[in-house]
Design an enzyme around this catalytic site. Structure first.
Site, PDB file in Angstrom:
ATOM      1  CE  LYS A 198      -3.431  -2.839  -0.010  1.00  0.00           C
ATOM      2  NZ  LYS A 198      -4.225  -3.385   1.071  1.00  0.00           N
TER       3      LYS A 198
HETATM    4  C1  LIG Z   1      -5.112  -4.510   1.649  1.00  0.00           C
HETATM    5  C2  LIG Z   1      -6.613  -4.498   1.676  1.00  0.00           C
HETATM    6  C3  LIG Z   1      -7.376  -4.788   2.825  1.00  0.00           C
HETATM    7  C4  LIG Z   1      -6.821  -5.347   4.104  1.00  0.00           C
HETATM    8  O1  LIG Z   1      -5.709  -4.802   4.545  1.00  0.00           O
HETATM    9  P1  LIG Z   1      -4.621  -5.622   5.420  1.00  0.00           P
HETATM   10  O2  LIG Z   1      -3.860  -4.506   6.019  1.00  0.00           O
HETATM   11  O3  LIG Z   1      -3.827  -6.454   4.462  1.00  0.00           O
HETATM   12  O4  LIG Z   1      -5.350  -6.440   6.420  1.00  0.00           O
HETATM   13  C5  LIG Z   1      -8.748  -4.630   2.763  1.00  0.00           C
HETATM   14  N1  LIG Z   1      -9.359  -4.230   1.638  1.00  0.00           N
HETATM   15  C6  LIG Z   1      -8.673  -3.989   0.516  1.00  0.00           C
HETATM   16  C7  LIG Z   1      -9.418  -3.555  -0.697  1.00  0.00           C
HETATM   17  C8  LIG Z   1      -7.285  -4.134   0.495  1.00  0.00           C
HETATM   18  O5  LIG Z   1      -6.609  -3.920  -0.641  1.00  0.00           O
END
Ligand SMILES: *Cc1c(COP(=O)(O)O)cnc(C)c1O
Length: 402
Positions: A198
């Site tokens: 991210k």
């Molecule tokens: C990455 C992601 C999550 C969850 O995040 P984590 O930090 O990996 O638990 C939820 N929704 C979307 C659309 C994501 O891309």
């Protein structure tokens, strides 16, 4: 097929010698120093950096409050708890997302109901939401797919009319704006993820931003066992007494993660600028290319470009297995493409539990069949970007019907 440009899939020389991932973190020396300093401090978890990180994220997205969690998924779970969703309640979300968006409802006994997406942005279609409303609907969970905010005005309008809570999954959209407002300041609660792919990372981590004090209090409670004070504050005041007043979890982010996030946040603007530059370059290079559709950006929206998903239109190509073949060919060129996402209702768990058979959400399903995420991360070099363009020209050229 042109011999000099023989595809790596069929024994030609790949465009790159080494695989370019679709996304990855960028760690600076100052990030490492910040983490080392925390390791030498008194607090490895829930120390002073947690609140500082929360305040910095809240300020960055124009929200009043933020509560950090051990992951984006834990943060979504916390939001579902704070919204008071439980057995018998329904929440409407997008099928074209990571499973965690829907799973967080199941954790609290609520039922995810999907509504199909808009063909242009692949975010939830407000008109489809209207068709799925029932007297049990309590919340809406739009997803800012690829970093493009969902149609938040229309969604908020439905929510106000029907008294629903909006929890926005903005895991892709840190730094995005919608009609001049920052994502994170618009919905009742907004989730950001700090997984390494991210925009900024804490290793694992996530956060909820909100403008409502009541949600803020419930989120903090849920993050730490449902206990109404934290260990550091008890230590400071010399007080041993605490009470558990709700069933929470240990979903705390570490101070190590928080300081990394704080350090990373300083470079968010540069990161977003680079992603926007790469997206603009891709869109210029691919807009005229036969057999693909580039991501659409609506007016008055500034996406955060977590992903750059193209859609392959197989009918316009001589690739018998369509997307699968284009995907394999790009991988062979050492372009680390990916697919986001297999629609949630098509996963075996959802099929078995809810009886989905495919065909329920035709726009999301048809989009999925063509989707390929091209590499998109801020540390990509100009050469990396050129390699992606060259591999696309080579592969799409080889399969073009003209
Ligand atoms: C990455 C992601 C999550 C969850 O995040 P984590 O930090 O990996 O638990 C939820 N929704 C979307 C659309 C994501 O891309």
């Amino acid at each position: 097929m042109n011999q000099s440009e023989r595809l790596a899939l069929y024994g030609g020389k790949p465009v790159r010698a080494k695989l370019l991932p679709y996304g990855r973190q960028a760690i600076a020396e100052e990030d490492i120093q910040a983490v080392v300093n925390v390791l030498r401090s008194d607090w490895l978890t829930t120390g002073p950096n947690i609140e500082e990180f929360e305040n910095a994220v809240a300020a960055r997205v124009d929200a009043q409050y933020a509560v950090a969690f051990s992951s984006g998924t834990a943060a979504l779970h916390g939001a579902v708890f704070a919204a008071n969703l439980g057995a018998g309640d329904e929440a409407i979300t997008s099928p074209l997302t990571f499973a965690a968006t829907a799973n967080c409802l199941l954790y609290q006994g609520a039922t995810p109901v999907f509504a199909d997406v808009c063909a242009d942005t692949l975010t939830i279609d407000p008109n489809e939401i209207l068709k799925r409303l029932t007297p049990r609907t309590k919340a809406l969970l739009p997803v800012d797919y690829a970093g493009h905010p969902a149609d938040l005005d229309a969604i908020q309008e439905i929510a106000r009319a029907k008294n629903l809570i909006v929890i926005e999954d903005a895991a892709h959209a840190l730094g995005a704006t919608y009609h001049g407002k920052k994502v994170g300041s618009i919905a009742d609660m907004t989730m950001f993820s700090f997984h390494p792919v991210k925009h900024i990372t804490t290793g694992e981590g996530g956060i909820i931003t909100t403008n409502r004090a009541a949600y803020y209090e419930r989120l903090k409670l849920f993050r730490s066992h449902g206990i109404n004070s934290d260990a550091r504050k008890r230590n400071e005041t010399g007080n041993w007494f605490y009470e558990m007043i709700a069933l929470g979890y240990n979903y705390r982010l570490t101070d190590i993660g928080a300081v990394l996030g704080l350090s990373q946040l300083k470079r968010l603007d540069a990161n977003l600028a680079r992603r926007r530059e790469i997206a603009a370059h891709y869109t210029r290079a691919f807009s005229g290319m036969d057999g693909i559709v580039v991501p659409h950006v609506r007016d008055h929206v500034e996406p955060a470009w977590h992903l750059y998903p193209i859609q392959v239109k197989s009918a316009k190509l001589k690739a018998p297995s369509g997307r699968a073949e284009i995907f394999k060919a790009l991988r062979a060129e050492n372009i680390g493409v990916n697919v986001h996402y297999i629609p949630v209702h098509l996963h075996p768990y959802y099929r078995e539990r809810f009886g989905y058979r495919g065909g329920e959400y035709p726009i999301a399903e048809r989009a999925y069949e063509g989707l390929i995420s091209l590499p998109m991360f801020h540390a990509m070099t100009d050469q990396d970007v050129r390699d992606v363009v060259r591999a696309m020209e080579k592969v799409m050229g080889a399969y073009a019907t003209a």
